[in-house]
Design an enzyme around this catalytic site. Structure first.
Site, PDB file in Angstrom:
ATOM      1  N   SER A 129      71.173  13.252  63.126  1.00  0.00           N
ATOM      2  CA  SER A 129      69.904  13.372  63.836  1.00  0.00           C
ATOM      3  C   SER A 129      69.264  14.728  63.523  1.00  0.00           C
ATOM      4  O   SER A 129      68.936  14.996  62.378  1.00  0.00           O
ATOM      5  CB  SER A 129      70.128  13.148  65.332  1.00  0.00           C
ATOM      6  OG  SER A 129      68.918  12.919  66.005  1.00  0.00           O
ATOM      7  N   HIS A 164      67.672   7.728  62.412  1.00  0.00           N
ATOM      8  CA  HIS A 164      67.502   6.589  63.328  1.00  0.00           C
ATOM      9  C   HIS A 164      66.438   5.603  62.832  1.00  0.00           C
ATOM     10  O   HIS A 164      65.659   5.064  63.626  1.00  0.00           O
ATOM     11  CB  HIS A 164      67.129   7.078  64.728  1.00  0.00           C
ATOM     12  CG  HIS A 164      67.996   8.183  65.243  1.00  0.00           C
ATOM     13  ND1 HIS A 164      69.361   8.050  65.390  1.00  0.00           N
ATOM     14  CD2 HIS A 164      67.697   9.456  65.637  1.00  0.00           C
ATOM     15  CE1 HIS A 164      69.862   9.181  65.866  1.00  0.00           C
ATOM     16  NE2 HIS A 164      68.875  10.046  66.016  1.00  0.00           N
TER      17      HIS A 164
END
Length: 246
Positions: A129, A164
């Site tokens: 992330s 993501h």
């Protein structure tokens, strides 16, 4: 003349914080030839969240490695000790959280310079992330609330990164729009479950713990939009099918 070490970093779409099987964590450790690699977790993007740190230590203490943590919100090391600690690692693993805050705190403490030096020395840099976003020239982020582009990063990986890509609503369309308009340069979109190793800025190994998950190259298509190309990958675990990188 001494050989120049490979400059390597890995973008992760999973690991100890999200997965129970440990496949991506084992893959990360497998990139290092040391019998017991030294692995430093950098939890800056989460504000050094205690629960995140404990989860890392629980996962990596059970593996053949020497885990450590670099806290910056309650920093204990002076500049010399900080540099010595970072450069003694085999792997630097950056956790998720807020990409913009991560970069600001690193620069205040000089960690951005230390990580660049570590990269040049061949220490493997990786993260999930925000910990994947930080290595590129720019990234797709929710650091400011709504999904947007951040034209900032360490620049160790040319282009941009989007994490993501398949799991958060709006990610795919928003990242493609940012690339199409030039708000972000062409780059790499990481689906959850993927691990992508870059050597000298080029993808040299792409793996997945999920049969469907992929790494995508996203570029302007010349007609005002953006195109995406999925890279083949190796499936991790058991006797699953192995697919060569293209």
């Amino acid at each position: 003349m001494a050989a120049v070490p490979d400059r390597r970093l890995a973008l992760l779409g999973g690991g100890f914080s999200t997965d129970d099987d440990g496949l991506l964590d084992d893959w990360v450790l497998g990139q290092v030839p040391a019998a017991r690699p030294r692995v430093c977790f950098v939890p800056t993007a989460s504000g050094d969240a205690p629960g995140y740190i404990e989860k890392f230590l629980a996962a990596y203490r059970s593996r053949a490695c020497e885990p450590g943590v670099l806290p910056l919100f309650r920093r204990e090391l002076d500049d010399a000790a900080l540099r010595a600690f970072v450069l003694s690692q085999d792997v630097v693993y950056v956790g998720g959280g807020n990409t913009a805050n991560l970069l600001a705190v690193w620069r205040a403490h000089g960690v951005d310079r230390l990580l660049r030096e570590a990269y040049e020395r061949g220490i493997l840099l990786c993260g999930i992330s925000a910990g994947a976003n930080c290595w590129a020239d720019g990234s797709h982020t929710d650091s400011f609330g709504p999904l947007t582009h951040l034209a900032d990063g360490l620049g160790l990986l040319s282009g941009s990164v989007c994490p993501h890509y398949d799991s958060e609503p709006g990610r795919r369309a928003s990242y493609r729009a940012a690339v199409a308009t030039g708000s972000l340069p062409a780059g790499w979109a990481v689906e959850d479950g993927v691990g992508a190793l870059f050597t000298g800025g080029r993808p040299t190994d792409v793996v997945s713990r999920l049969p469907r998950a992929r790494l995508y190259r996203v570029e302007p298509d010349g007609d005002g939009g953006a195109s995406e190309r999925a890279l083949s990958c190796r499936l991790l675990g058991g006797a699953r099918r192995t697919v060569p990188l293209v």
